[in-house]
Design an enzyme around this catalytic site. Structure first.
Site: not given
Ligand code: CP3
Length: 355
Positions: A30, A152
């Site tokens: 984002r 999860y």
């Molecule tokens: O550049 C990148 O790193 C993008 C690829 C990526 C995503 N998630 C896409 C994503 C990666 C490497 C992840 C890893 C991920 N996902 C982790 C491990 C890293 C960490 O932060 O500890 C975890 C715990 C998740 C689970 C997850 N997915 C969470 C907690 C969230 C956030 C919720 C929020 O809206 O804040 C997500 C959603 C997510 N995954 C987004 C992205 C780009 C959020 C943006 C969106 O919804 O467009």
């Protein structure tokens, strides 16, 4: 191979490189206006399931930020696709498992299928991204650790300290170990299939490992990580990421991951002295500094590079993911700074004699 890809792969072999390689966890999210534009018309999972979009977003930060590696655009929940566990990504919440997995019957019903069968679109996205990058940057694949995926699955959603997960682990150790064995098998196949499709390094996200005490980690989690990293050993360099886990570092050094990602709480110099010289380290700037003034960010980046001491085997990164409010121009400037300053810093290192 471009200098970027050579830097990443060289650092993962602990070889001297022209400058310190740099990429950012969550670099393709984002904080990029170009990402937000695409995201307006597609959900996260729709983007991931479309190989052309997956490729486009994966490669985006290489152009926009100048980073040395692209990280596959996916989420840690994707391995559930083939296991028969419904989940959603909720805006502002993250992953939600509709029906949390807590009973023996549910654990026995988890399916283990070939990775290519479970998420064929993802491996196609990797093949496209590797071709599109054309060697301009290294391609990093990733997945969750068995423990973080179990978090999860069992809790059903993110939590501060995952009480149901810890309760299952303590109260039903043999059921827990069955769950972990199944997840490890799925994740091993998933990560190896990413390497087969073109990922040059892989990162295992153990985002919640820090909720465990050292004894439980050693007993109930580390053996499964050893199996996973054993399976990956000859395939590609692997990085183990965790956060809030300085108390686990001694145990982490024994799971067989060649690379360890360190969060901002522990200086790299100290991390290296605790795990020993045989590891490459990744990290570890506080992501909140990217939100601060450039002077603060630069001071922090300098401290990270100094802490790494110009030793071969450092991949510069943040200690955790890029915060959504981060300004991409700060990140771009940070990449340039790391490339320039690490070269400058490394010069006196010649005095150290052969490495
Ligand atoms: O550049 C990148 O790193 C993008 C690829 C990526 C995503 N998630 C896409 C994503 C990666 C490497 C992840 C890893 C991920 N996902 C982790 C491990 C890293 C960490 O932060 O500890 C975890 C715990 C998740 C689970 C997850 N997915 C969470 C907690 C969230 C956030 C919720 C929020 O809206 O804040 C997500 C959603 C997510 N995954 C987004 C992205 C780009 C959020 C943006 C969106 O919804 O467009």
């Amino acid at each position: 191979m471009s200098p970027s890809a050579a830097r990443m792969l060289g650092a993962s072999r602990q070889e001297p490189t022209d400058s310190t390689p740099v990429w950012f966890m969550r670099q393709a999210g984002r904080s990029l206006p170009e990402y937000r534009l695409l995201r307006q018309r597609m959900t996260l999972l729709e983007m991931v399931r479309d190989p052309a979009v997956c490729c486009q977003v994966t490669c985006m930060p290489v152009e926009l930020l100048g980073v040395d590696a692209a990280v596959l655009f996916a989420d840690i929940m994707l391995p559930l696709e083939g296991m028969g566990v419904p989940f959603q990504m909720e805006d502002g919440v993250g992953p939600v498992v509709t029906d949390p997995i807590r009973t023996e019957d549910q654990i026995d019903a988890l399916r283990v299928v070939a990775a290519e069968e479970a998420t064929p679109y993802l491996f196609e996205g990797i093949r496209l991204a590797r071709r599109e990058l054309g060697g301009r940057a290294a391609l990093i694949g990733f997945g969750p650790s068995p423990f973080t995926l179990a978090c999860y699955l069992v809790e059903g959603r993110g939590s501060r300290d995952f009480p149901h997960v810890r309760a299952l682990m303590y109260a039903q150790p043999s059921l827990w170990s069955r769950l972990m064995r199944t997840l490890t098998e799925v994740l091993s196949r998933y990560l190896l299939a990413q390497v087969d499709s073109g990922a040059q390094l892989v990162q295992v996200f153990d985002s919640w490992a820090g909720v465990l005490d050292e004894h439980s980690y050693r007993e109930s989690v580390a053996p499964h990580l050893s199996k996973l990293f054993g399976d990956l050993r000859t395939a590609a360099p692997a990085i183990y990421f965790s956060t809030g886990s300085p108390h686990l570092l001694g145990a982490i050094a024994e799971i067989g991951a060649p690379g360890i990602s360190v969060d901002w709480r522990l200086p790299l110099r100290e991390a290296w002295s605790r795990v020993g010289p045989d590891f490459f380290l990744q990290g570890n700037l506080d992501p909140a500094l990217v939100l601060s003034r450039w002077e603060d960010l630069e001071r922090g980046a300098r401290a990270v590079l100094k802490g790494a001491g110009g030793q071969p085997g450092h991949i510069f990164n943040l200690g955790h993911g890029v915060l959504p409010d981060s300004d991409p121009s700060q990140l771009r400037r940070l990449v340039e700074f790391v490339h320039e300053f690490s070269g400058e810093y490394r010069a006196p290192a010649r005095d150290r004699g052969p490495v």
